[in-house]
Design a protein around this motif. Structure first.
Motif, short mmCIF file in Angstrom:
data_model
loop_
_atom_site.label_atom_id
_atom_site.label_comp_id
_atom_site.label_asym_id
_atom_site.label_seq_id
_atom_site.Cartn_x
_atom_site.Cartn_y
_atom_site.Cartn_z
N GLY A 50 0.81 -1.21 0.00
CA GLY A 50 0.00 0.00 0.00
C GLY A 50 0.84 1.26 0.00
O GLY A 50 0.52 2.24 -0.68
N ALA A 51 1.95 1.24 0.75
CA ALA A 51 2.83 2.41 0.79
C ALA A 51 3.49 2.63 -0.56
O ALA A 51 3.61 3.77 -1.03
N ILE A 52 3.91 1.55 -1.21
CA ILE A 52 4.53 1.67 -2.54
C ILE A 52 3.50 2.19 -3.55
O ILE A 52 3.80 3.06 -4.37
N GLY A 57 1.34 6.46 -6.89
CA GLY A 57 0.18 7.27 -7.23
C GLY A 57 0.48 8.76 -7.15
O GLY A 57 0.08 9.54 -8.02
N ALA A 58 1.19 9.16 -6.11
CA ALA A 58 1.55 10.57 -5.95
C ALA A 58 2.48 11.02 -7.08
O ALA A 58 2.34 12.12 -7.63
N GLN A 59 3.42 10.15 -7.45
CA GLN A 59 4.35 10.50 -8.54
C GLN A 59 3.64 10.55 -9.88
O GLN A 59 3.91 11.45 -10.69
N GLN A 85 5.35 18.61 -4.73
CA GLN A 85 5.89 18.62 -3.37
C GLN A 85 5.40 17.40 -2.59
O GLN A 85 6.16 16.79 -1.85
N GLU A 86 4.12 17.04 -2.76
CA GLU A 86 3.60 15.84 -2.10
C GLU A 86 4.34 14.59 -2.57
O GLU A 86 4.68 13.73 -1.76
N ALA A 87 4.58 14.49 -3.87
CA ALA A 87 5.31 13.33 -4.40
C ALA A 87 6.73 13.29 -3.85
O ALA A 87 7.24 12.23 -3.48
#
Length: 113
Positions: A50-52, A57-59, A85-87
């Motif tokens: 899930g973290a990956i 997803g952010a990228q 910035q979030e990514a």
């Protein structure tokens, strides 16, 4: 939640912001901002997957907005800046946690049996 280490109380890692409404990125709980915890046999593997997925997803969202900015289709540039910035922060946090896990594993392997 704190993690006691040798008499020192260290606060736990901050939770990632809820990004479930941003471009279809899921994997976080709206109430706590933490990834959902599986109660099955593969709990850690599910959290890691899930973290990956969250990082990817952010990228991909930031990449999509970058393409829109380059082609002139993006109306608000600040949307791209926020997503980028979030990514960046998500990737940095994931890499830091990975490095700490590898460091802990290495330290455990050095312990005499």
């Amino acid at each position: 939640m704190t993690l006691p280490i040798g008499g020192i109380s260290i606060p736990s890692f901050p939770t990632a912001p809820d990004m479930s409404g941003i471009g279809g990125i899921g994997g976080t709980s709206a109430a706590t901002g933490a990834p959902p915890v599986s109660t099955g046999d593969n709990g850690f593997a599910d959290i890691l997957t899930g973290a990956i997925d969250n990082v990817q997803g952010a990228q991909s969202k930031a990449d999509g907005l970058a393409v829109q900015a380059a082609t002139g289709d993006l109306k608000d540039v600040h949307d791209y800046m926020i997503a980028a910035q979030e990514a960046s922060l998500t990737t940095e946090m994931f890499v830091t946690i990975k490095n700490k896990a590898v460091e802990a594993f290495t330290e455990i392997m050095r312990m005499p049996v």
